[in-house]
Scaffold this active site. Structure first.
Site, mmCIF file in Angstrom:
data_model
loop_
_atom_site.group_PDB
_atom_site.id
_atom_site.type_symbol
_atom_site.label_atom_id
_atom_site.label_comp_id
_atom_site.label_asym_id
_atom_site.label_seq_id
_atom_site.Cartn_x
_atom_site.Cartn_y
_atom_site.Cartn_z
ATOM 1 N N ASP A 42 0.868 -1.164 0.000
ATOM 2 C CA ASP A 42 0.000 0.000 0.000
ATOM 3 C C ASP A 42 0.914 1.225 0.000
ATOM 4 O O ASP A 42 2.083 1.136 0.393
ATOM 5 C CB ASP A 42 -0.888 -0.037 1.247
ATOM 6 C CG ASP A 42 -1.697 1.221 1.419
ATOM 7 O OD1 ASP A 42 -2.400 1.628 0.473
ATOM 8 O OD2 ASP A 42 -1.622 1.824 2.514
ATOM 9 N N ASP A 46 0.128 5.121 0.974
ATOM 10 C CA ASP A 46 0.048 6.031 2.113
ATOM 11 C C ASP A 46 0.033 5.254 3.426
ATOM 12 O O ASP A 46 -0.847 4.422 3.661
ATOM 13 C CB ASP A 46 -1.221 6.880 2.024
ATOM 14 C CG ASP A 46 -1.286 7.713 0.755
ATOM 15 O OD1 ASP A 46 -0.654 8.779 0.719
ATOM 16 O OD2 ASP A 46 -1.965 7.277 -0.201
ATOM 17 N N ASP A 89 -1.720 -0.890 5.921
ATOM 18 C CA ASP A 89 -1.984 -0.345 7.258
ATOM 19 C C ASP A 89 -3.473 -0.087 7.478
ATOM 20 O O ASP A 89 -3.845 0.651 8.394
ATOM 21 C CB ASP A 89 -1.189 0.949 7.488
ATOM 22 C CG ASP A 89 -1.688 2.109 6.633
ATOM 23 O OD1 ASP A 89 -2.024 1.874 5.451
ATOM 24 O OD2 ASP A 89 -1.754 3.242 7.149
#
Length: 229
Positions: free
Chosen positions: A11, A13, A169
């Site tokens: 991922d 960001d 996250d």
């Protein structure tokens, strides 16, 4: 027993890149345009992984849907003009990328960030050319938590899904990776607030720092997909 991996996908960001300072700065500018006091960075940071609309809703909770959409467009204009002022790889990830490439593994990105922001950001950091796969939020009609972006990334690398490991996250990252048949790891350094329960996301493991990956990899990790260690 060691896993048979050949690719690590990230991922963007909150996992690969610490974009929160630049995204917070853009939100402060937007709020100033509307005579609102700025939100503290600590308040904004953990909303970044949820996208621009979540940030707008945080800063303008009283906005009706039409105005919120207008604010989102303006926010993205502001953010795009200073896309990479302070954004950088999280500590330890430069070394992790080097180590993956030294093994002959591919690396890539699967993000819900639109391509018109993802591509120039990776270019600005000298990362785009290193990525065997880049799938953005507007590359396909589907976005995470759907598995289709993950499968596209696998096709771009030329490896079957099970030979990729996906790091994220957010719960949708883990859901997408699992649905695609990939081992999944939680980046605990990311934008995870106290109200989230990453221990219930069903990931294979959680990493406190990027280098923890190698111990998980060498150990063979969980005996069953979705068993956190």
């Amino acid at each position: 027993m060691t896993r048979e991996l050949g690719s690590v996908l990230f991922d963007l960001d909150g996992t690969l890149l610490d974009t929160a300072p630049d995204m917070h700065a853009a939100l402060v500018t937007l709020m100033a345009e509307h005579d609102r006091a700025p939100l503290a960075f600590e308040v904004v940071r953990n909303f970044v992984s949820h996208g621009s609309r979540a940030l707008v809703d945080l800063a303008f909770p009283d906005a009706d849907p039409a105005f919120a959409e207008h604010l989102k467009k303006r926010y993205l204009e502001i953010y795009a003009r200073d896309l990479c002022r302070t954004t950088a790889l999280f500590p330890g990830l430069a070394e992790l990328l080097d180590a993956c490439e030294a093994r002959g593994w591919s690396v890539g990105v699967v993000t819900n960030k639109p391509g018109w922001l993802t591509d120039p950001l990776l270019e600005a950091l000298g990362l785009h050319a290193r990525m065997a796969a880049v799938v953005s939020g507007d590359t396909l009609p589907q976005r995470k938590p759907a598995p289709e972006p993950m499968w596209l990334a696998a096709r771009q690398t030329g490896l079957p899904p099970e030979r990729h490991c996906y790091w994220g996250d957010a719960e949708r990252d883990i859901a997408a990776g699992r649905a695609a048949g990939m081992p999944t790891l939680i980046a605990n350094w990311g934008y995870i607030d106290a109200n989230q329960r990453p221990d219930q996301w069903g990931a294979d493991a959680a990493l406190e720092q990027p280098n923890d990956f190698w111990a998980w990899y060498a150990d063979g990790a969980a005996t069953e997909p979705g068993l956190a260690r």
